[in-house]
Design a protein around this motif. Structure first.
Motif, PDB file in Angstrom:
ATOM      1  N   CYS A  27      -8.870  -9.134   4.616  1.00  0.00           N
ATOM      2  CA  CYS A  27      -7.985  -9.532   5.669  1.00  0.00           C
ATOM      3  C   CYS A  27      -6.509 -11.183   5.032  1.00  0.00           C
ATOM      4  O   CYS A  27      -7.599 -11.579   3.956  1.00  0.00           O
ATOM      5  CB  CYS A  27      -7.826 -10.204   6.862  1.00  0.00           C
ATOM      6  SG  CYS A  27      -8.651 -10.716   7.129  1.00  0.00           S
ATOM      7  N   ALA A  28      -5.836 -10.783   4.571  1.00  0.00           N
ATOM      8  CA  ALA A  28      -5.233 -11.459   3.540  1.00  0.00           C
ATOM      9  C   ALA A  28      -3.987 -12.784   5.267  1.00  0.00           C
ATOM     10  O   ALA A  28      -3.767 -12.608   6.044  1.00  0.00           O
ATOM     11  CB  ALA A  28      -3.708 -10.970   3.137  1.00  0.00           C
ATOM     12  N   ILE A  29      -4.968 -13.674   4.883  1.00  0.00           N
ATOM     13  CA  ILE A  29      -3.693 -14.960   4.872  1.00  0.00           C
ATOM     14  C   ILE A  29      -2.097 -15.239   4.641  1.00  0.00           C
ATOM     15  O   ILE A  29      -2.463 -16.227   3.165  1.00  0.00           O
ATOM     16  CB  ILE A  29      -4.056 -16.493   5.866  1.00  0.00           C
ATOM     17  CG1 ILE A  29      -5.520 -16.054   6.688  1.00  0.00           C
ATOM     18  CG2 ILE A  29      -3.477 -17.367   6.236  1.00  0.00           C
ATOM     19  CD1 ILE A  29      -6.473 -16.702   6.330  1.00  0.00           C
ATOM     20  N   LEU A  73       1.861 -15.500   7.657  1.00  0.00           N
ATOM     21  CA  LEU A  73       2.987 -13.997   7.937  1.00  0.00           C
ATOM     22  C   LEU A  73       1.472 -13.349   9.453  1.00  0.00           C
ATOM     23  O   LEU A  73       0.056 -13.104   8.491  1.00  0.00           O
ATOM     24  CB  LEU A  73       2.577 -12.458   7.061  1.00  0.00           C
ATOM     25  CG  LEU A  73       3.121 -11.415   7.102  1.00  0.00           C
ATOM     26  CD1 LEU A  73       4.259 -10.923   6.409  1.00  0.00           C
ATOM     27  CD2 LEU A  73       1.620 -10.823   8.044  1.00  0.00           C
ATOM     28  N   ALA A  74       2.434 -13.096  10.724  1.00  0.00           N
ATOM     29  CA  ALA A  74       1.435 -12.413  11.569  1.00  0.00           C
ATOM     30  C   ALA A  74       1.945 -11.276  11.558  1.00  0.00           C
ATOM     31  O   ALA A  74       2.690 -10.520  11.964  1.00  0.00           O
ATOM     32  CB  ALA A  74       0.994 -12.955  12.721  1.00  0.00           C
ATOM     33  N   GLY A  75       0.788  -9.855  11.330  1.00  0.00           N
ATOM     34  CA  GLY A  75       0.592  -8.360  11.825  1.00  0.00           C
ATOM     35  C   GLY A  75       0.442  -8.045  13.637  1.00  0.00           C
ATOM     36  O   GLY A  75      -0.536  -8.669  13.929  1.00  0.00           O
ATOM     37  N   GLN A  76       1.542  -7.392  14.288  1.00  0.00           N
ATOM     38  CA  GLN A  76       1.217  -6.936  15.675  1.00  0.00           C
ATOM     39  C   GLN A  76       0.538  -5.314  14.641  1.00  0.00           C
ATOM     40  O   GLN A  76       1.530  -4.731  14.711  1.00  0.00           O
ATOM     41  CB  GLN A  76       2.440  -7.156  15.906  1.00  0.00           C
ATOM     42  CG  GLN A  76       2.506  -7.008  17.610  1.00  0.00           C
ATOM     43  CD  GLN A  76       3.378  -6.707  18.935  1.00  0.00           C
ATOM     44  OE1 GLN A  76       4.439  -6.528  18.193  1.00  0.00           O
ATOM     45  NE2 GLN A  76       2.918  -7.522  20.185  1.00  0.00           N
ATOM     46  N   ARG A  77      -0.484  -5.047  15.867  1.00  0.00           N
ATOM     47  CA  ARG A  77      -1.036  -4.023  16.103  1.00  0.00           C
ATOM     48  C   ARG A  77      -0.135  -3.353  16.484  1.00  0.00           C
ATOM     49  O   ARG A  77       0.774  -3.638  17.696  1.00  0.00           O
ATOM     50  CB  ARG A  77      -2.562  -3.983  15.934  1.00  0.00           C
ATOM     51  CG  ARG A  77      -3.718  -5.062  15.300  1.00  0.00           C
ATOM     52  CD  ARG A  77      -5.219  -5.034  15.691  1.00  0.00           C
ATOM     53  NE  ARG A  77      -5.632  -3.615  15.869  1.00  0.00           N
ATOM     54  CZ  ARG A  77      -6.317  -3.539  14.900  1.00  0.00           C
ATOM     55  NH1 ARG A  77      -6.417  -3.494  13.310  1.00  0.00           N
ATOM     56  NH2 ARG A  77      -6.742  -1.909  14.610  1.00  0.00           N
ATOM     57  N   SER A  78      -0.376  -1.698  15.559  1.00  0.00           N
ATOM     58  CA  SER A  78       0.889  -0.790  16.448  1.00  0.00           C
ATOM     59  C   SER A  78      -0.242  -0.035  18.121  1.00  0.00           C
ATOM     60  O   SER A  78      -1.512  -0.666  18.455  1.00  0.00           O
ATOM     61  CB  SER A  78      -0.025   0.821  15.669  1.00  0.00           C
ATOM     62  OG  SER A  78       0.750   1.695  16.267  1.00  0.00           O
ATOM     63  N   PRO A  89     -11.256 -13.689   5.348  1.00  0.00           N
ATOM     64  CA  PRO A  89     -10.062 -13.258   5.154  1.00  0.00           C
ATOM     65  C   PRO A  89     -10.131 -14.320   3.667  1.00  0.00           C
ATOM     66  O   PRO A  89     -10.948 -14.832   3.138  1.00  0.00           O
ATOM     67  CB  PRO A  89      -9.926 -14.557   5.992  1.00  0.00           C
ATOM     68  CG  PRO A  89     -11.317 -15.352   6.143  1.00  0.00           C
ATOM     69  CD  PRO A  89     -12.368 -14.275   5.948  1.00  0.00           C
ATOM     70  N   PHE A  90      -9.104 -14.064   3.133  1.00  0.00           N
ATOM     71  CA  PHE A  90      -8.272 -14.511   2.130  1.00  0.00           C
ATOM     72  C   PHE A  90      -6.623 -15.557   2.721  1.00  0.00           C
ATOM     73  O   PHE A  90      -6.041 -14.750   2.699  1.00  0.00           O
ATOM     74  CB  PHE A  90      -8.140 -13.736   1.242  1.00  0.00           C
ATOM     75  CG  PHE A  90      -9.575 -12.853   0.463  1.00  0.00           C
ATOM     76  CD1 PHE A  90     -10.255 -13.731  -0.570  1.00  0.00           C
ATOM     77  CD2 PHE A  90      -9.671 -12.230   0.845  1.00  0.00           C
ATOM     78  CE1 PHE A  90     -11.039 -13.084  -1.098  1.00  0.00           C
ATOM     79  CE2 PHE A  90     -11.472 -11.646   0.446  1.00  0.00           C
ATOM     80  CZ  PHE A  90     -11.688 -12.365  -0.960  1.00  0.00           C
ATOM     81  N   VAL A  91      -7.055 -16.983   2.432  1.00  0.00           N
ATOM     82  CA  VAL A  91      -5.144 -17.277   1.806  1.00  0.00           C
ATOM     83  C   VAL A  91      -4.504 -16.695   0.195  1.00  0.00           C
ATOM     84  O   VAL A  91      -4.771 -16.607  -1.145  1.00  0.00           O
ATOM     85  CB  VAL A  91      -5.431 -19.005   1.444  1.00  0.00           C
ATOM     86  CG1 VAL A  91      -3.973 -19.136   1.430  1.00  0.00           C
ATOM     87  CG2 VAL A  91      -6.574 -19.152   2.500  1.00  0.00           C
ATOM     88  N   CYS A  92      -3.819 -15.885   0.681  1.00  0.00           N
ATOM     89  CA  CYS A  92      -2.696 -15.597  -0.098  1.00  0.00           C
ATOM     90  C   CYS A  92      -1.992 -15.825  -0.388  1.00  0.00           C
ATOM     91  O   CYS A  92      -0.332 -15.724   0.805  1.00  0.00           O
ATOM     92  CB  CYS A  92      -3.100 -13.795  -0.351  1.00  0.00           C
ATOM     93  SG  CYS A  92      -4.599 -13.014   0.008  1.00  0.00           S
TER      94      CYS A  92
END
Length: 141
Positions: free
Chosen positions: A16-18, A26-31, A91-94
Motif C-alpha cells: 500500500c502507498a502512503i 492521501l487517504a482513500g475511503q473504502r467502498s 507500506p511504501f512512502v511514495c
C-alpha cells in the motif's frame, strides 16, 4: 489411521502507498461494497503471483487511482491476523509522478496533513501503518 483436516489460513500480502504530495497525505475511503465498508485506508491491493511488492503497488495505484507513483521508502510490515486469514500490509512512502487522479474503487479521497491522519476512521491494519509513518517522519527530520 484417521486423517484430520486442518484448515489452512489464507495469507494475503497487500502493498500500500502512503502518497505524499505538497506536504499532505492521501487517504482513500473504502467502498460500501467492500470489507471494512467506508473505513479509510492507504490505497494498494493484493499481490498477484510472481509480482514484487513494488510491481503490485504500481499496478494497484494505476488501477485504483489512475496515476503513476515513485516509491521513496519501504516502511515496516504490519500484520493483521483475522483468524481465518492473515493480512500482511507492506507500506511504501511514495510521491505522485502524475497528478490526474481518477477514482475507480474508493468512495472518496482526501489529502490530510500528517498530524490530521488520526482524525479518520481507519481500518485496524492502517492504524499500524500510521504509527510506522510517524516514526519515519521523526527520523527524517
Amino acid at each position: 489411521m484417521i486423517e484430520t483436516l486442518v484448515p489452512v489460513k489464507l495469507v494475503v500480502r497487500v502493498p500500500c502507498a502512503i502518497i505524499e504530495h505538497h506536504g499532505k497525505i492521501l487517504a482513500g475511503q473504502r467502498s460500501p461494497m467492500l470489507s471494512f465498508p467506508l473505513k479509510w485506508e492507504f490505497p494498494g491491493g493484493k499481490q498477484e503471483e510472481n509480482e514484487t511488492d513494488e510491481e503490485t503497488l504500481a499496478r494497484e495505484i494505476q488501477e485504483e487511482l489512475g496515476v503513476e507513483i515513485r516509491i521513496i521508502e519501504k516502511l515496516p510490515v504490519t500484520v493483521k491476523d483475522q483468524g481465518w486469514r492473515e493480512i500482511i500490509l507492506v507500506p511504501f512512502v511514495c510521491a505522485l509522478q502524475t497528478e490526474n487522479i481518477t477514482l475507480t474503487e474508493h468512495e472518496q479521497i482526501v489529502w490530510l496533513e500528517p498530524d490530521d491522519l488520526p482524525s479518520l476512521d481507519w481500518t485496524e491494519g492502517d492504524l499500524g501503518i500510521i504509527q510506522s509513518y510517524y516514526q519515519y517522519l521523526a527520523v527524517k527530520k
